[in-house]
Design an enzyme around this catalytic site. Sequence first.
Site, PDB file in Angstrom:
ATOM      1  N   GLY A   1      -4.389  11.262  -5.951  1.00 13.66           N
ATOM      2  CA  GLY A   1      -3.087  11.897  -6.082  1.00 13.66           C
ATOM      3  C   GLY A   1      -1.962  11.054  -5.536  1.00 13.66           C
ATOM      4  CG  ASP A   2       2.832  10.494  -5.924  1.00 14.03           C
ATOM      5  OD1 ASP A   2       3.048  10.104  -4.762  1.00 14.03           O
ATOM      6  OD2 ASP A   2       3.693  10.421  -6.827  1.00 14.03           O
ATOM      7  CG  PHE A   3       1.372   9.635  -0.005  1.00 17.38           C
ATOM      8  CD1 PHE A   3       2.618   9.199  -0.445  1.00 17.38           C
ATOM      9  CD2 PHE A   3       0.596   8.737   0.717  1.00 17.38           C
ATOM     10  CE1 PHE A   3       3.086   7.935  -0.189  1.00 17.38           C
ATOM     11  CE2 PHE A   3       1.052   7.447   0.991  1.00 17.38           C
ATOM     12  CZ  PHE A   3       2.304   7.053   0.538  1.00 17.38           C
TER      13      PHE A   3
ATOM     14  CG  HIS B   1       5.110   1.828   9.711  1.00 17.39           C
ATOM     15  ND1 HIS B   1       4.716   0.784  10.519  1.00 17.39           N
ATOM     16  CD2 HIS B   1       4.255   1.828   8.655  1.00 17.39           C
ATOM     17  CE1 HIS B   1       3.685   0.159   9.967  1.00 17.39           C
ATOM     18  NE2 HIS B   1       3.386   0.777   8.844  1.00 17.39           N
TER      19      HIS B   1
END
Length: 343
Positions: free
Chosen positions: A233-235, A253
């Site tokens: 998936g795509d965070f 960061h």
Amino acid sequence: MHEVRPPEPEEIGAAVRQVLGDCLGYLYPAALRVAVRLGVADLLLDGPKDAARLAEEAGADAASLHRVLRFLATRGVFREDAAGAFHLTAASHVLRTDVPYSVRSTALLLTDRMYWDATGRLEDTVRRGRTVFDEIFGAPLFGHLDRDPEAAETFDRGIADLSVIEQGGIADSYPFPATGTVVDVGGGPGGFLRTVLAGNPGLRGVLYEQASVLAKHQLDDPAVAGRWETAEGDFFRSAPTGGDLYVLKRVLHDWDDAHCLDILRACRRAMTADSRLLIVDAVVPAGNDPHPAKLYDIAMMTIFDGKERTEREFEVLLAGAGLRLLRTLPTPGTVSIVEAGLA
């Protein structure tokens, strides 16, 4: 009007030497990269050697190599004896290729032109408030890595080897529960998740990443067999539900606040009232003392639009995502664990 006190006469000489020495500070990583690329640490495994012998084995000019190694010896990377032979030191041992604590690949990454060229444009970054990496390489960092396999290999290996060194100390610094599910969000090949599961046999884990990263996962380990799964998936958009602990290790960061809020909100939507979020990043301390987080923050500025953050900045960021900072735990390395829960 505030009166500025000029330095005392005896302070001026030291100040001049400090500033001019700092102006040439770029020569140290340049020399260090030469030694790493030539494999000098490995060449010294069978005993001390002079520059002529090392140059012959490494394929370099003896006089030039001697000057580089003599300079590195002033920083403790090697030691030159009275006969002109160079010896290994603790610092050069970590540049060997045959030890589990090697930072050789990480040193090659941090002295690669991806960092070097972008750092040379730091003034442009400061004036514009954003990295100029894309102007230099034709794409932002991750886009550049997608289309340059050699750069991607340098980056992935350097980050992975750094993770191997630090992940045990990080995992030991948090009181993981006896049972539950750990979701490592953006966890790369899964080295940290594997370390957590190996040390906590009652835990299960989910490695959440892009398909291209999951294809190279490192979870096929008998110590964690049957206790892990992967999820693609795509965070920025979502995170797997059902986790008791969500981990973001060296993820935030890399990104500016707006992108971080997207990641944190995705985690927040997946969490329950009892879930905890563990942010593993450097935390910038107050004061004027040197700290690795302040150094790494400049590196983040040059190649990403990311940053290292203070504890207060984490508090504000978390609040914007409907989360609250619960505590900050130190680790043996340069990062801390910022623990958060639902606000």
